[in-house]
Design a protein around this motif. Structure first.
Motif, short mmCIF file in Angstrom:
data_model
loop_
_atom_site.label_atom_id
_atom_site.label_comp_id
_atom_site.label_asym_id
_atom_site.label_seq_id
_atom_site.Cartn_x
_atom_site.Cartn_y
_atom_site.Cartn_z
N GLN A 148 -29.67 47.32 -56.61
CA GLN A 148 -30.53 47.83 -57.69
C GLN A 148 -30.35 49.33 -57.85
OE1 GLN A 148 -34.30 46.53 -55.88
NE2 GLN A 148 -34.86 48.69 -55.70
N ARG A 149 -30.80 49.80 -58.99
CA ARG A 149 -30.70 51.24 -59.27
C ARG A 149 -31.84 52.01 -58.61
NH1 ARG A 149 -29.70 54.34 -64.94
NH2 ARG A 149 -30.36 56.38 -64.24
N GLY A 150 -33.03 51.46 -58.70
CA GLY A 150 -34.22 52.18 -58.29
C GLY A 150 -34.35 52.30 -56.79
N GLU A 169 -32.21 53.27 -69.99
CA GLU A 169 -30.94 53.91 -69.61
C GLU A 169 -30.54 54.99 -70.61
OE1 GLU A 169 -27.84 51.79 -67.81
OE2 GLU A 169 -29.19 51.77 -66.11
N ASN A 178 -28.73 46.37 -72.36
CA ASN A 178 -29.60 45.67 -71.41
C ASN A 178 -30.82 46.49 -71.01
OD1 ASN A 178 -27.96 47.46 -70.00
ND2 ASN A 178 -27.97 46.23 -68.14
N TYR A 179 -30.67 47.82 -71.03
CA TYR A 179 -31.82 48.71 -70.83
C TYR A 179 -31.76 49.73 -71.96
CZ TYR A 179 -32.79 47.14 -66.05
OH TYR A 179 -33.13 46.41 -64.94
N ARG A 205 -27.54 42.90 -65.69
CA ARG A 205 -27.79 44.25 -65.14
C ARG A 205 -26.47 44.73 -64.56
NH1 ARG A 205 -30.66 42.78 -60.57
NH2 ARG A 205 -31.18 44.94 -60.06
N CYS A 206 -26.18 46.02 -64.76
CA CYS A 206 -24.91 46.49 -64.19
C CYS A 206 -24.96 46.37 -62.69
CB CYS A 206 -24.60 47.91 -64.65
SG CYS A 206 -25.85 49.07 -64.19
N THR A 207 -26.16 46.42 -62.12
CA THR A 207 -26.32 46.33 -60.67
C THR A 207 -26.41 44.90 -60.17
OG1 THR A 207 -28.65 46.65 -61.13
CG2 THR A 207 -27.45 48.56 -60.29
N PHE A 216 -27.68 57.34 -58.27
CA PHE A 216 -27.11 56.13 -58.89
C PHE A 216 -25.74 56.50 -59.43
CE2 PHE A 216 -26.91 53.35 -62.81
CZ PHE A 216 -26.57 52.20 -62.10
N ARG A 221 -41.46 52.45 -66.73
CA ARG A 221 -40.51 53.12 -65.83
C ARG A 221 -39.91 54.36 -66.52
NH1 ARG A 221 -35.20 49.91 -63.40
NH2 ARG A 221 -34.19 51.69 -62.42
O1 G3H Z 1 -27.85 47.86 -65.78
C1 G3H Z 1 -28.00 48.69 -64.89
C2 G3H Z 1 -29.35 49.21 -64.57
O2 G3H Z 1 -29.35 50.57 -64.30
C3 G3H Z 1 -29.91 48.48 -63.42
O3 G3H Z 1 -31.13 48.97 -63.07
O4 G3H Z 1 -31.05 47.83 -60.87
O5 G3H Z 1 -33.11 48.92 -61.66
O6 G3H Z 1 -32.32 46.82 -62.73
P1 G3H Z 1 -31.95 48.08 -62.04
#
Ligand code: G3H
Length: 541
Positions: A477-479, A193, A188-189, A319-321, A485, A141
Motif C-alpha cells: 500500500q501507499r499509506g 493522486e 483509479n484515484y 491500485r498501482c500498489t 512512495f 484522505r
Molecule cells: O494506485 C496507487 C495508489 O497510490 C495506491 O494507494 O495503496 O493507498 O491504495 P493505496
C-alpha cells in the motif's frame, strides 16, 4: 468469458437507486478555468458514461453522466500563457508571495473544497465505479493530505528561517519553486493522486496546468470555483480533451518545467520526449507495478490469505500498489488456494452505493474483454480458474478470477492486469520469486509472508535493493502518506510523501555572501526592515 446471468440481478433501475445517490439530469460542463476565469466552451463535448449500468424499459445501458469540453490546442495555449504569466519568471504574485500567505490560500481552498464534498464524492462513485465508502475515504484522505502538507511546509520553512555561517560565508538556504507544473492524475484515484502532486506543487509557489484523467473529469467540476476563488489569477488552469491535442503542444512549447504524471510509463515517455529542452523538465512520475506477494513455507495462512485478498482485490485490483501476482510455496499451495477462493466467494459484489460492497463495475472501456483474454491465454497454457464464477462478466462488471497454476509462458505472469484477476504461482525454491523480482521491469513494492524471523530477515535483505517498500505479513500500500512512495525501474521517478513532495516541486536555492562587516550590515538591514521575502528570519508559528 460468458456473461453470467445471475449478475444481471445486480442492476438497478434509475428509481431503484437510493435517493441520496441518485443523479439528476446529465451534467453538461462547458466551463474551463483559465487565468482566474471560468470560460465557456462552445465547441465539441465528450460524453461521459458511468461504468454503472441501469435497467430501463428499453434495456440495460450505461448511465449517461454528462459531458466535458474537448478543448483544442488554442485553449491549451491560453492555459499555458496564463500559467507562464502568473509565474512571471519567478516574480509573479504567487511565487513571490510569502509562505504564510500561500498557506492561507490553500487553507481557503480546503474550506471551499469541503463545502463540495457531497457532490465530489457522489460523482467520484458514479464516474469510476468506486464504492461510496471508498470514494468518501478518498476525499477525506485528500483533505488530510492537504492539512499535513501545510504542517510539513511550516516545519520546512521554520528550518529555513535562519542564516548559516560556514568557512566565513554567510548563507540563507530556502526551497524555491520551479515554474510551470503540468499535473496529470490517474483514473483509479482521480482526486487523491492528482492532489498529492497538485497541492505540493502549488504551495511551493509553482503555477499549475491541471488535466484530469480521461475517466474522472466531472468529479472535479464542483472544485473549479474553489480554485478560482482561492488562488490568484493564472495560478491554477485546467485543460480537458484528447491528450495528443492538448498535452502535446503544452510540452513541446518548452515552457513546462515539471511533469507530474501518474499513469503508464508508455504515456509518460511519449509526453516527456516532446519537450525540446529535456534538462529543463523535471519529471515526477508514478507508473506501473506488478507487486508480488511471496507466501513462504513459514507463513501464517490466515494472515496471508486475508492480506492477499485485500491486496489483490481492493477496488477491484485497480491500485498501482495492488498485489498482482502471488507466489505460494508448494507445501501451502493447495490450502492457500482453497482458503483464498473461499474468501473471494464471500466478497460482496454490487453497485457502488451498496453497504459493504467490495467488488464493483470497472470504468475502463473494454477492460472485461482484456481480462477475459488474459484468462483464455493462461488457460491455453494449462492454468484454470479456481473459484466459482471466476471471470464471469455482466457489462462492465467482472467477477474476480483466481488463476492457477500460473507459469512464465502466460501473459499474466508479466503483464500488469490492473483488475480483478489473481494469478497464483506455486514454487519450490525461494529463488523463483526472488528471480522474478530481479527480472521484472517494475520495482515498486513486495509483500512477504513468513513467521520465522530468519526467513523474514533473509527476504528483507534480498529485496530492499530491488523495490522501494517491503511489506512484512501485510499487503502492499501507499499509506500512511507520510511514508515515502516511490519505485525503481519503470515504476516511478521521484519520491512522493507529504514532506518529499514539497522537495520534488522545489529546488534548494542559496543566497550567500562573504562575512565582511559591510555585507553583514546589508543583511541586517534587509532582515530588520523586511525588505526581502527570501532573506528573512520570520518564523511561522
Ligand atoms: O494506485 C496507487 C495508489 O497510490 C495506491 O494507494 O495503496 O493507498 O491504495 P493505496
Amino acid at each position: 468469458m460468458d456473461t453470467h446471468s445471475g449478475l444481471t440481478a445486480m442492476l438497478y433501475t434509475e428509481n431503484g437507486v437510493p435517493e441520496s445517490y441518485r443523479l439528476g439530469q446529465p451534467v453538461v460542463q462547458r466551463e474551463y478555468l483559465v487565468d482566474g476565469e471560468l470560460r465557456e466552451w462552445h465547441g465539441a463535448l465528450q460524453e461521459v458514461f458511468s461504468p454503472v449500468y441501469l435497467q430501463s424499459e428499453t434495456g440495460e445501458a450505461a448511465r449517461l453522466l454528462g459531458s466535458y469540453p474537448l478543448l483544442t490546442e488554442n485553449e491549451a495555449a491560453k492555459a499555458l500563457n496564463a500559467a507562464v504569466r502568473a509565474y512571471g519568471n519567478g516574480t509573479g504574485a504567487w511565487p513571490a508571495m510569502s509562505v504564510e500567505d500561500r498557506i492561507r490560500c490553500v487553507e481557503r481552498f480546503t474550506q471551499l473544497m469541503l463545502a463540495e464534498k457531497a457532490a465530489v464524492v457522489n460523482m467520484l462513485m458514479w464516474e469510476i465505479g468506486k464504492s461510496y465508502r471508498d470514494a468518501e475515504l478518498e476525499f477525506d484522505r485528500t483533505v488530510e493530505y492537504i492539512r499535513d502538507t501545510i504542517d510539513a511546509l511550516k516545519e520546512l520553512d521554520r528550518g529555513s528561517a535562519r542564516f548559516t555561517i560556514e568557512k566565513g560565508i554567510i548563507g540563507q538556504i530556502r526551497r524555491a519553486p520551479l515554474g510551470v507544473v503540468l499535473c496529470m492524475g490517474p483514473y483509479n484515484y482521480p482526486l487523491n493522486e492528482t492532489f498529492t502532486t497538485l497541492i505540493p506543487a502549488l504551495i511551493m509557489g509553482n503555477t499549475v496546468i491541471f488535466k484530469p484523467p480521461r475517466l474522472g473529469v466531472l468529479l472535479h467540476r464542483p472544485l473549479l470555483k474553489a480554485f478560482r476563488d482561492a488562488f490568484p489569477h493564472g495560478v491554477v488552469n485546467t485543460v480537458y480533451g484528447d491528450g495528443q491535442t492538448v498535452i502535446g503542444p503544452l510540452i513541446s512549447s518548452g515552457e513546462v518545467n515539471v511533469l507530474a504524471f501518474i499513469g503508464s510509463s508508455r504515456v509518460s515517455n511519449i509526453i516527456r520526449r516532446q519537450h525540446p529542452r529535456l534538462n529543463r523538465l523535471r519529471c515526477v512520475l508514478g507508473l506501473e507495478a506488478k507487486n508480488p506477494g511471496i507466501i513462504t513455507e513459514s507463513a501464517n495462512l490466515d494472515v496471508a490469505v486475508r492480506e492477499c485478498v485485500l491486496g489483490s482485490l481492493s477496488f477491484n485490483g485497480q491500485r498501482c500498489t495492488a498485489l498482482k501476482i502471488l507466489f505460494v510455496h508448494r507445501s501451502l499451495y493447495e490450502r492457500f488456494l482453497e482458503r483464498f477462493c473461499n474468501e473471494v466467494t464471500q466478497l460482496r459484489s454490487g453497485m457502488p452505493w451498496e453497504e459493504d460492497v467490495f467488488l464493483t463495475p470497472l470504468p475502463e472501456p473494454e477492460k472485461t474483454d482484456y481480462l477475459s483474454e488474459l484468462i483464455r491465454d493462461a488457460e491455453s497454457h494449462g492454468a484454470r480458474v479456481m473459484n466459482e464464477a471466476g471471470g464471469a462478466t455482466c457489462h462492465t462488471f467482472f467477477h474476480p478470477a483466481v488463476l492457477a497454476p500460473v507459469t512464465p509462458e502466460m501473459r499474466i505472469y508479466e503483464e500488469e492486469q490492473f483488475g480483478p484477476v489473481v494469478p497464483i504461482v506455486p514454487y519450490d525454491n525461494i529463488a523463483t520469486p526472488l528471480q522474478y523480482v530481479v527480472n521484472s521491469h517494475y520495482g515498486q513494492q513486495v509483500s512477504v509472508f513468513a513467521q520465522d524471523a530468519d526467513d523474514v530477515a533473509r527476504l528483507v535483505d534480498a529485496l530492499v535493493n530491488q523495490v522501494c517498500r517491503v511489506n512484512v505479513n501485510s499487503q502492499c500500500q501507499r499509506g500512511p502518506d507520510t511514508f515515502p512512495f516511490t519505485g525503481r525501474k519503470d515504476s516511478a521517478e521521484g519520491t512522493l510523501s507529504v514532506s518529499d513532495a514539497l522537495r520534488v516541486f522545489s529546488i534548494r536555492t542559496v543566497v550567500a555572501t562573504k562575512g565582511t562587516d559591510a555585507n553583514k550590515e546589508i543583511l541586517r538591514e534587509i532582515v530588520r526592515e523586511r525588505k526581502s521575502a527570501f532573506l528573512s528570519t520570520d518564523f511561522i508559528l
